[in-house]
Structures are given as C-alpha cells and as structure tokens.
Design an enzyme around this catalytic site. Sequence first.
Site, PDB file in Angstrom:
ATOM      1  CG  ASP A 112     -23.934  -3.995  79.509  1.00 59.20           C
ATOM      2  OD1 ASP A 112     -24.800  -3.179  79.137  1.00 59.20           O
ATOM      3  OD2 ASP A 112     -23.504  -4.058  80.686  1.00 59.20           O
ATOM      4  CD  GLU A 164     -23.174   0.395  77.532  1.00 59.17           C
ATOM      5  OE1 GLU A 164     -23.786   1.337  78.050  1.00 59.17           O
ATOM      6  OE2 GLU A 164     -23.276  -0.778  77.935  1.00 59.17           O
TER       7      GLU A 164
END
Length: 193
Positions: A112, A164
């Site tokens: 993330d 990401e």
Amino acid sequence: MKLVLDLVLNHTSDQHEWFKQSRSAKDNPFRDWYIWKKPKYDAQGHRHPPNNWTSHFQGSAWEFDEATGEYYLHLFCREQPDLNWENPAVRRTLHDIVRFWLDRGADGFRLDVINFVSKDPAFPDSTATVLAGSEFYAAGPRLHEYLGEIGAILRAYDAFSVGEMPCVHDPKEIIKSVRSDRGELNMIFHFEL
C-alpha cells in the site's frame, strides 16, 4: 492458489502501541518511530503546522498533539500517523514483519502506497494546489534504497510484490522500481499512468 497479502508499511493506526508510546513523551524511545515536528509561529504568535502539506483526505497533513506540543504527520486520516523510515529501527522492524508473513506461507504482497515511505527531510512548503507536498514524498530521496531493502527480502523467499504508487509527478522515476536490474519490486500500479 497463491496468497498475496495487502501490507501497509507507510503508516499505522494511532491505536498501535508504537504510536501510543511515541505520543507519550518526547524522550520515549518510540518518539522517533513517527514524524514529529515543532509548530511554526507567525508574527502574531499564532501556531501553524510545520508546512502546508495536505492530507489525501482533506485538510492539513499535520495533527497537533497537545500533550507534547508538536505535530505528527499523517498523509491520510489523523488516525493513521506516518512511520519514520529514516529511523533504521523502524525499517528493521518492518522487514521483520515482511519475513513473519513470508515464513507463514504468504507468497507476496500488495504494498500500500509504498512510494510514500521516503519524505524530503527538509519538509519544505509546497506550491502545488492539489495534494500539496506530494512532490516531496511520492518518490522521495531514499525511495529506491528502501525498495531495494524490501526487494532483497522478497527475492530471498522467491516472493511476489506489487506496489501501489500514486501521485508520482515523474512517471520515469517510479518505473525505475520495476526494472529487472534494480531488484526492487515485481510490478506496480500507478493511477496517473
């Protein structure tokens, strides 16, 4: 079937014991596990955040802590304080977490906002009108070093990674992280591309 875990290494909950310790006192050993800065004061003596960076969820990216008189950085909501990757103890502990899951059979990770882990240590004010400050943390000065450290662990386990990586102002910079000769990540997804 393969198991890919979603792993957040940029920030924790404000309810995490690390942050509770960090917030408890300026001399607590966990204080430097997060990004704390002194306030700025204007000519009238009014307190302001350390810079003008904005949160991805609106408002300032800084939250004032009355108990210790300093601000902590949260690029997302105030309940998600950013970890201080400049601190080697933080990185070692996060690397241990990666190994913990790999030792238990995880085949890899979706990382993330992994490109936010390195911030410009000067924390300058931004001139951007949207997501002020992102030019100083979306591909910070030590990003590739940090990704290389994670990549070395993943290669040792033959594990998969997809990062990401939003808000990067120079896509060429972020694409470096998936070059085969660099050993950082296997794949990325980048909304702006």
